[in-house]
Design a protein around this motif. Structure first.
Motif, PDB file in Angstrom:
ATOM      1  N   ALA A  10      44.108  37.356  25.691  1.00  0.00           N
ATOM      2  CA  ALA A  10      44.511  38.264  24.614  1.00  0.00           C
ATOM      3  C   ALA A  10      46.004  38.577  24.631  1.00  0.00           C
ATOM      4  N   GLY A  11      46.730  38.025  25.607  1.00  0.00           N
ATOM      5  CA  GLY A  11      48.155  38.293  25.692  1.00  0.00           C
ATOM      6  C   GLY A  11      48.491  39.719  26.085  1.00  0.00           C
ATOM      7  N   ILE A  12      47.555  40.392  26.770  1.00  0.00           N
ATOM      8  CA  ILE A  12      47.760  41.775  27.206  1.00  0.00           C
ATOM      9  C   ILE A  12      48.263  41.773  28.640  1.00  0.00           C
ATOM     10  N   ASP A  13      49.345  42.489  28.902  1.00  0.00           N
ATOM     11  CA  ASP A  13      49.917  42.558  30.238  1.00  0.00           C
ATOM     12  C   ASP A  13      49.309  43.746  30.993  1.00  0.00           C
ATOM     13  N   VAL A  14      48.506  43.446  32.006  1.00  0.00           N
ATOM     14  CA  VAL A  14      47.897  44.488  32.829  1.00  0.00           C
ATOM     15  C   VAL A  14      48.503  44.408  34.225  1.00  0.00           C
ATOM     16  N   ALA A  15      49.294  45.413  34.575  1.00  0.00           N
ATOM     17  CA  ALA A  15      50.020  45.386  35.848  1.00  0.00           C
ATOM     18  C   ALA A  15      49.077  45.316  37.038  1.00  0.00           C
ATOM     19  N   GLY A  16      47.919  45.949  36.942  1.00  0.00           N
ATOM     20  CA  GLY A  16      46.991  45.997  38.064  1.00  0.00           C
ATOM     21  C   GLY A  16      45.867  44.999  37.940  1.00  0.00           C
ATOM     22  N   SER A  17      46.155  43.789  37.489  1.00  0.00           N
ATOM     23  CA  SER A  17      45.120  42.771  37.327  1.00  0.00           C
ATOM     24  C   SER A  17      45.212  41.765  38.465  1.00  0.00           C
ATOM     25  N   VAL A  18      44.099  41.541  39.154  1.00  0.00           N
ATOM     26  CA  VAL A  18      44.059  40.694  40.336  1.00  0.00           C
ATOM     27  C   VAL A  18      43.089  39.549  40.099  1.00  0.00           C
ATOM     28  N   ARG A  19      43.490  38.346  40.476  1.00  0.00           N
ATOM     29  CA  ARG A  19      42.567  37.225  40.381  1.00  0.00           C
ATOM     30  C   ARG A  19      41.657  37.216  41.608  1.00  0.00           C
ATOM     31  N   GLY A  20      40.352  37.171  41.359  1.00  0.00           N
ATOM     32  CA  GLY A  20      39.415  37.159  42.470  1.00  0.00           C
ATOM     33  C   GLY A  20      37.984  37.146  41.977  1.00  0.00           C
ATOM     34  N   SER A  21      37.062  36.933  42.884  1.00  0.00           N
ATOM     35  CA  SER A  21      35.646  36.835  42.559  1.00  0.00           C
ATOM     36  C   SER A  21      34.938  38.158  42.793  1.00  0.00           C
ATOM     37  N   GLY A  22      34.029  38.493  41.878  1.00  0.00           N
ATOM     38  CA  GLY A  22      33.218  39.687  42.065  1.00  0.00           C
ATOM     39  C   GLY A  22      32.261  39.570  43.228  1.00  0.00           C
ATOM     40  N   MET A  23      31.978  38.346  43.671  1.00  0.00           N
ATOM     41  CA  MET A  23      31.091  38.130  44.793  1.00  0.00           C
ATOM     42  C   MET A  23      31.804  38.280  46.140  1.00  0.00           C
ATOM     43  N   ASP A  24      33.127  38.337  46.101  1.00  0.00           N
ATOM     44  CA  ASP A  24      33.919  38.502  47.318  1.00  0.00           C
ATOM     45  C   ASP A  24      35.206  39.227  46.927  1.00  0.00           C
ATOM     46  N   LEU A  25      35.098  40.508  46.663  1.00  0.00           N
ATOM     47  CA  LEU A  25      36.214  41.276  46.118  1.00  0.00           C
ATOM     48  C   LEU A  25      37.381  41.319  47.101  1.00  0.00           C
ATOM     49  N   PRO A  26      38.598  41.057  46.611  1.00  0.00           N
ATOM     50  CA  PRO A  26      39.768  40.981  47.495  1.00  0.00           C
ATOM     51  C   PRO A  26      40.358  42.353  47.823  1.00  0.00           C
ATOM     52  N   PHE A  27      39.503  43.267  48.271  1.00  0.00           N
ATOM     53  CA  PHE A  27      39.920  44.624  48.623  1.00  0.00           C
ATOM     54  C   PHE A  27      39.200  45.052  49.899  1.00  0.00           C
ATOM     55  N   GLY A  28      39.795  45.998  50.605  1.00  0.00           N
ATOM     56  CA  GLY A  28      39.164  46.540  51.793  1.00  0.00           C
ATOM     57  C   GLY A  28      38.013  47.466  51.457  1.00  0.00           C
ATOM     58  N   ASP A  29      37.373  47.997  52.471  1.00  0.00           N
ATOM     59  CA  ASP A  29      36.230  48.889  52.300  1.00  0.00           C
ATOM     60  C   ASP A  29      36.671  50.275  51.820  1.00  0.00           C
ATOM     61  N   LEU A  53      42.629  49.261  37.916  1.00  0.00           N
ATOM     62  CA  LEU A  53      42.825  47.907  38.412  1.00  0.00           C
ATOM     63  C   LEU A  53      41.642  47.061  37.949  1.00  0.00           C
ATOM     64  N   SER A  54      41.900  45.795  37.722  1.00  0.00           N
ATOM     65  CA  SER A  54      40.811  44.896  37.350  1.00  0.00           C
ATOM     66  C   SER A  54      40.872  43.641  38.203  1.00  0.00           C
ATOM     67  N   VAL A  55      39.718  43.021  38.379  1.00  0.00           N
ATOM     68  CA  VAL A  55      39.643  41.750  39.089  1.00  0.00           C
ATOM     69  C   VAL A  55      38.883  40.772  38.207  1.00  0.00           C
ATOM     70  N   GLU A  56      39.422  39.563  38.078  1.00  0.00           N
ATOM     71  CA  GLU A  56      38.870  38.557  37.166  1.00  0.00           C
ATOM     72  C   GLU A  56      39.111  37.176  37.783  1.00  0.00           C
ATOM     73  N   PRO A  57      38.066  36.328  37.853  1.00  0.00           N
ATOM     74  CA  PRO A  57      38.245  35.021  38.504  1.00  0.00           C
ATOM     75  C   PRO A  57      38.946  33.970  37.645  1.00  0.00           C
ATOM     76  N   ASP A  58      38.951  34.144  36.332  1.00  0.00           N
ATOM     77  CA  ASP A  58      39.420  33.108  35.407  1.00  0.00           C
ATOM     78  C   ASP A  58      40.812  33.453  34.885  1.00  0.00           C
ATOM     79  N   VAL A  59      41.811  32.650  35.248  1.00  0.00           N
ATOM     80  CA  VAL A  59      43.176  32.893  34.789  1.00  0.00           C
ATOM     81  C   VAL A  59      43.263  32.833  33.272  1.00  0.00           C
ATOM     82  N   GLY A  60      42.564  31.879  32.659  1.00  0.00           N
ATOM     83  CA  GLY A  60      42.571  31.763  31.204  1.00  0.00           C
ATOM     84  C   GLY A  60      42.013  32.996  30.531  1.00  0.00           C
ATOM     85  N   GLU A  61      40.968  33.566  31.105  1.00  0.00           N
ATOM     86  CA  GLU A  61      40.365  34.771  30.554  1.00  0.00           C
ATOM     87  C   GLU A  61      41.311  35.963  30.706  1.00  0.00           C
TER      88      GLU A  61
END
Length: 261
Positions: free
Chosen positions: A103-122, A91-99
């Motif tokens: 590359a036009g790569i489809d990553v099923a487990g890609s989540v938009r979010g900030s590394g300073m406040d990761l959108p996952f539980g503990d 899984l990956s987390v990335e804040p920038d939709v453009g980024e």
């Protein structure tokens, strides 16, 4: 204790040929990112595999097999396939939709979010890593603490970032200009190219030192620093991390490896 003495598999992986090959690829970062980031992705998966083998002991398969991996700042998706090939759930987390879509790569487990406040539980992931992201955020150690938060006890955090005073600290703004100053390097790049750099000093590029990372790794609560090594150097050059001042100029990219306690 010197944690680097316990990384025989990783030392064998860190060859001079590998270092030279990655350095040659750097010239494609802006013009052919598929070449540069594709090869860096493969190298990253192999590095993580080697580190896990050293930490947990050898197994009959890849050390990544069956592991739940979080890539903080995964970007356009070059890294996903490299980890999937080794049996990991990625899984990956990335804040920038453009980024994320660059590359036009489809990553099923890609989540938009900030590394300073990761959108996952503990305590969810087996391995949480970040490659060349910490120098692009204004609070890199807060990001490091978030990475630790979402890692399960006994899991591993791998934080790799570019040292500001190293030759690539200025990124695309030049090999020497950032030594004069980050703002100088930015202005010179704009005059030369007619547009701002992708990485703007003070906004999306910051002067993170080697010493800061080592201090954070040794003092952060809830984790044990296992290793600190120069990412792109051959194994015989790892000693540079131990030498104050020298390491700021020669380490180039520092890898911090922590085990969640």
């Amino acid at each position: 204790m010197d944690p680097q003495l316990k990384l025989p598999r990783t030392r064998r992986f860190a060859t001079l040929r590998r270092a030279v090959g990655l350095l040659r690829d750097f010239r494609f970062e802006q013009t052919r990112p598929d070449i540069f980031y594709g090869n860096v992705a493969t190298d990253t998966a192999e590095l993580v595999d080697a580190l896990l083998t050293d930490i947990r002991g050898p197994s009959g398969t890849s050390a990544l097999d069956g592991q739940l991996i979080l890539d903080v700042g995964g970007g356009p998706g070059y890294f996903a396939e490299a980890f999937h090939r080794r049996g990991a759930t990625y899984l990956s987390v990335e804040p920038d939709v453009g980024e994320m879509s660059a590359a036009g790569i489809d990553v099923a487990g890609s989540v938009r979010g900030s590394g300073m406040d990761l959108p996952f539980g503990d305590a969810i992931f087996d391995v949480v890593y970040s490659s060349n992201v910490a120098e692009h955020v204004d609070k890199p150690w807060r990001m490091g603490e978030e990475m630790l938060r979402v890692t399960r006890p006994g899991g591993v955090v791998i934080l790799s970032y570019t040292i500001w005073l190293g030759p690539f600290g200025g990124h695309e703004t030049g090999l020497w200009e950032h030594y004069v100053g980050g703002h100088f390097a930015r202005r010179r790049y704009e005059r030369k190219h007619g547009h701002p750099p992708k990485n703007v000093f003070g906004e999306s590029l910051f002067d993170v030192s080697c010493a800061e990372g080592l201090t954070w790794g040794r003092e952060v609560d809830g984790a044990r620093l296992i290793a600190a090594l120069p990412r792109y150097h051959p194994g015989w050059a790892w000693w540079m991390v131990k030498v104050p001042i020298l390491r700021e100029f020669l380490v180039s990219n520092l890898v911090l490896v922590l085990e969640k306690t």
